[in-house]
Design a protein around this motif. Sequence first.
Motif, PDB file in Angstrom:
ATOM      1  N   UNK A 270       0.806  -1.212   0.000  1.00 24.41           N
ATOM      2  CA  UNK A 270       0.000   0.000   0.000  1.00 24.41           C
ATOM      3  C   UNK A 270       0.845   1.271   0.000  1.00 24.41           C
ATOM      4  N   UNK A 271       2.168   1.105   0.004  1.00 22.14           N
ATOM      5  CA  UNK A 271       3.018   2.267   0.272  1.00 22.14           C
ATOM      6  C   UNK A 271       3.552   2.996  -0.956  1.00 22.14           C
TER       7      UNK A 271
ATOM      8  N   UNK B  94      -1.584   6.227  -5.015  1.00 29.89           N
ATOM      9  CA  UNK B  94      -2.665   6.927  -4.326  1.00 29.89           C
ATOM     10  C   UNK B  94      -3.567   7.695  -5.257  1.00 29.89           C
ATOM     11  N   UNK B  95      -2.960   8.449  -6.132  1.00 25.09           N
ATOM     12  CA  UNK B  95      -3.762   9.206  -7.095  1.00 25.09           C
ATOM     13  C   UNK B  95      -4.515   8.241  -7.997  1.00 25.09           C
TER      14      UNK B  95
ATOM     15  N   UNK C 107      -5.602   5.277  -7.300  1.00 29.98           N
ATOM     16  CA  UNK C 107      -6.749   4.748  -6.563  1.00 29.98           C
ATOM     17  C   UNK C 107      -7.859   5.781  -6.462  1.00 29.98           C
ATOM     18  N   UNK C 108      -7.481   6.999  -6.135  1.00 29.33           N
ATOM     19  CA  UNK C 108      -8.508   8.043  -6.041  1.00 29.33           C
ATOM     20  C   UNK C 108      -9.211   8.196  -7.383  1.00 29.33           C
TER      21      UNK C 108
ATOM     22  N   UNK D 195      -4.030  -6.484  -1.186  1.00 28.54           N
ATOM     23  CA  UNK D 195      -2.627  -6.744  -1.490  1.00 28.54           C
ATOM     24  C   UNK D 195      -2.195  -8.066  -0.874  1.00 28.54           C
TER      25      UNK D 195
ATOM     26  N   UNK E 215      14.183   4.155  -2.174  1.00 28.44           N
ATOM     27  CA  UNK E 215      15.162   5.214  -1.911  1.00 28.44           C
ATOM     28  C   UNK E 215      16.501   4.594  -1.538  1.00 28.44           C
TER      29      UNK E 215
ATOM     30  N   UNK F 240      15.900  10.093  -5.646  1.00 33.35           N
ATOM     31  CA  UNK F 240      16.097  10.774  -4.364  1.00 33.35           C
ATOM     32  C   UNK F 240      17.245  10.127  -3.600  1.00 33.35           C
TER      33      UNK F 240
ATOM     34  N   UNK G 209      20.726  11.852  -2.490  1.00 32.02           N
ATOM     35  CA  UNK G 209      21.247  11.798  -1.119  1.00 32.02           C
ATOM     36  C   UNK G 209      22.720  11.397  -1.150  1.00 32.02           C
TER      37      UNK G 209
ATOM     38  N   UNK H 235       5.526  13.743  -5.079  1.00 33.36           N
ATOM     39  CA  UNK H 235       5.540  15.001  -4.330  1.00 33.36           C
ATOM     40  C   UNK H 235       6.969  15.439  -4.007  1.00 33.36           C
ATOM     41  N   UNK H 236       7.741  14.489  -3.539  1.00 30.78           N
ATOM     42  CA  UNK H 236       9.108  14.783  -3.124  1.00 30.78           C
ATOM     43  C   UNK H 236       9.946  15.402  -4.238  1.00 30.78           C
TER      44      UNK H 236
ATOM     45  N   UNK I 150       9.838  19.025  -4.056  1.00 36.87           N
ATOM     46  CA  UNK I 150      10.333  19.654  -2.832  1.00 36.87           C
ATOM     47  C   UNK I 150      11.784  19.362  -2.522  1.00 36.87           C
TER      48      UNK I 150
ATOM     49  N   UNK J  82      15.709  19.289  -2.625  1.00 35.79           N
ATOM     50  CA  UNK J  82      16.632  20.349  -2.990  1.00 35.79           C
ATOM     51  C   UNK J  82      17.941  19.742  -3.457  1.00 35.79           C
TER      52      UNK J  82
END
Lengths: 322, 322
Positions: free
Chosen positions: A69-70, A75-76, A78-79, A96, A212, A242, A246, A268-269, A272, A274
């Motif tokens: 589910x992660x 998520x989008x 499913x929505x 799952x 990640x 990402x 790092x 999303x990340x 955001x 940097x």
Amino acid sequence: MVTIKDVAKLAGVSTATASYGLKNDSRVREGTKIKVVEAAKVLNYIPNGAARYLKTQKSNIVGVFLDGFSRPTYHKLLDGINYELDKHGYNIIVSSGKSAEQLMFNRQIDAAVIHDKNVKNETIKRVASDSFPILLLDRELKQKFVHEFTIENTNITYQLAKHLLEQGYRNIHFISGVTSYDNTHRYNGFVQAMEEFGVYNPENYYQGDFSIRSGYNIANNIIKNKKPMPEVFFCANDEMAVGAMDAIKENDLKIPKDIAVVGFDNVELAKYYSPSLTTIHVDRFMWGNDVANLIIALINKETDLSRFSKPSGRIIYRESCK
Amino acid sequence: MVTIKDVAKLAGVSTATASYGLKNDSRVREGTKIKVVEAAKVLNYIPNGAARYLKTQKSNIVGVFLDGFSRPTYHKLLDGINYELDKHGYNIIVSSGKSAEQLMFNRQIDAAVIHDKNVKNETIKRVASDSFPILLLDRELKQKFVHEFTIENTNITYQLAKHLLEQGYRNIHFISGVTSYDNTHRYNGFVQAMEEFGVYNPENYYQGDFSIRSGYNIANNIIKNKKPMPEVFFCANDEMAVGAMDAIKENDLKIPKDIAVVGFDNVELAKYYSPSLTTIHVDRFMWGNDVANLIIALINKETDLSRFSKPSGRIIYRESCK
DNA sequence: CTGAAAGCGCTAACAC
DNA sequence: GTGTTAGCGCTTTCAG
């Protein structure tokens, strides 16, 4: 448990009349209808879905089966699926793992949408039938009652790789996710562009797992050991990108000056982080809408499905590369 | 559809023997068993869950009902629930919106876990029963067959607010999410600390909706219009905190020098945002494990539930405040 | 307009 | 060890 018999008894009618009355069937007289509805209310009657399904062979439920589910890309999606199914009176259940297999076998759903590499082709072939269509989002499988609706990956990663090459990058390393349809096709597009520029090197392919951590480990390892250092990490998804960023920062290198990075998914990340990550956006809510409409079309045994076309992505240019 | 009758016929036994044979019941002779299993395989027999459930009144399925699929705090929770349910032979289905109500009514599941403010108390009271326990994660509701298992919010926000006050901050504004159990209790802890230091001002409370956008709008508004400017935005969740930080940066102010920010949830972004966000971590995978075990205990009508205790959070100190 | 009754597929007494 | 059968709750055909 309160059954329709209890309702019928209290209303002073037969179970048939009670059943019709509750469905607002035009055959029953208005007065009787009211009596039945009233009785159902008094008794707090709740119809038993299993019994109904057993009789009608229709549950109005679509099952969506995922690999955990992660994953942020789910998520989008499913929505989007839920939104559109809802509009058409269908219900959604998401599951799952072992539960998913169970539910497919159980036949308490009308159709299945699958995005889970752990579900075996064999299982899919076994349960798909005229009355149980299956829609695959994570692979291709030619089979009766089974349909595919994957993302168009190849062309867009080709475009992105080409863009990087046009910017002058040459030594580009591909950080791959787990073996999967998406991963393979993303790599194919990458390879195509690299070959076009005559700089394809099959050695610069590293096997990660979309996490990640795996992106971090792979990048860190390359940075520490590989000479000359790569100019770009081309990652099969954002999470690995990402992780790679790092690692680059931890080794006191600059992005994109020393090493550039690109991803896929536009989570999303990506925005955001940097520096912000150049990546490929796929409108997953829309994809979900289409998935819902397609599965409904399949349930209704429609044959003209030409109006559905694979979603494609678009490149989001940000700071992590020239 | 292939039924157990077909299997029985092909195997040359009765349906009862077929049924027992498929369950590996010790009563049937080994040879018969093999014949039955063989026949089932040949016919690609798949048992009908609805029929079984109708008979046994047990589906081994737990329903989890959420407020959409996109909230980042749900994912670990779901993985935690799924992991533990699976270990105990239960299946999970996740749903949202109208589907969720339908499924609760349908009685095709053995129990429900709810974290969705849209599900009305009235509905919960209506469907909860001796054979259908309900576990609420997003509210408290005293009712037979209904149990609660919320996060311990108040004490930990009290601790965080106290920390800020001890650091010398005084003018702290609270950016609230939608009215909910979590939100109220987070605010309560905040208020308690503020009162202790004699600096509580009920006006410094702003109503958001847990989204990045609402955090941005509220913070932007305050920054542009409020004199003196707040020293800290105390946000009811991380997403609003991210929005608030976006607004602060956009107004050319520095975090935490000009305005500090704290959140709640410790989502992935909190760590990666620049500056990283001081927030409250709750181990949601563990919470999910406990949720699963608790709902199983409820299904089994256990009465001693004292081993389950509300999960509490811990403060993760990062760069967004002193 | 309403009622009687069959039967969806399965399980579990109970009988042999 | 195996078979017969009732019945879970509901819908729906067919009679009346």
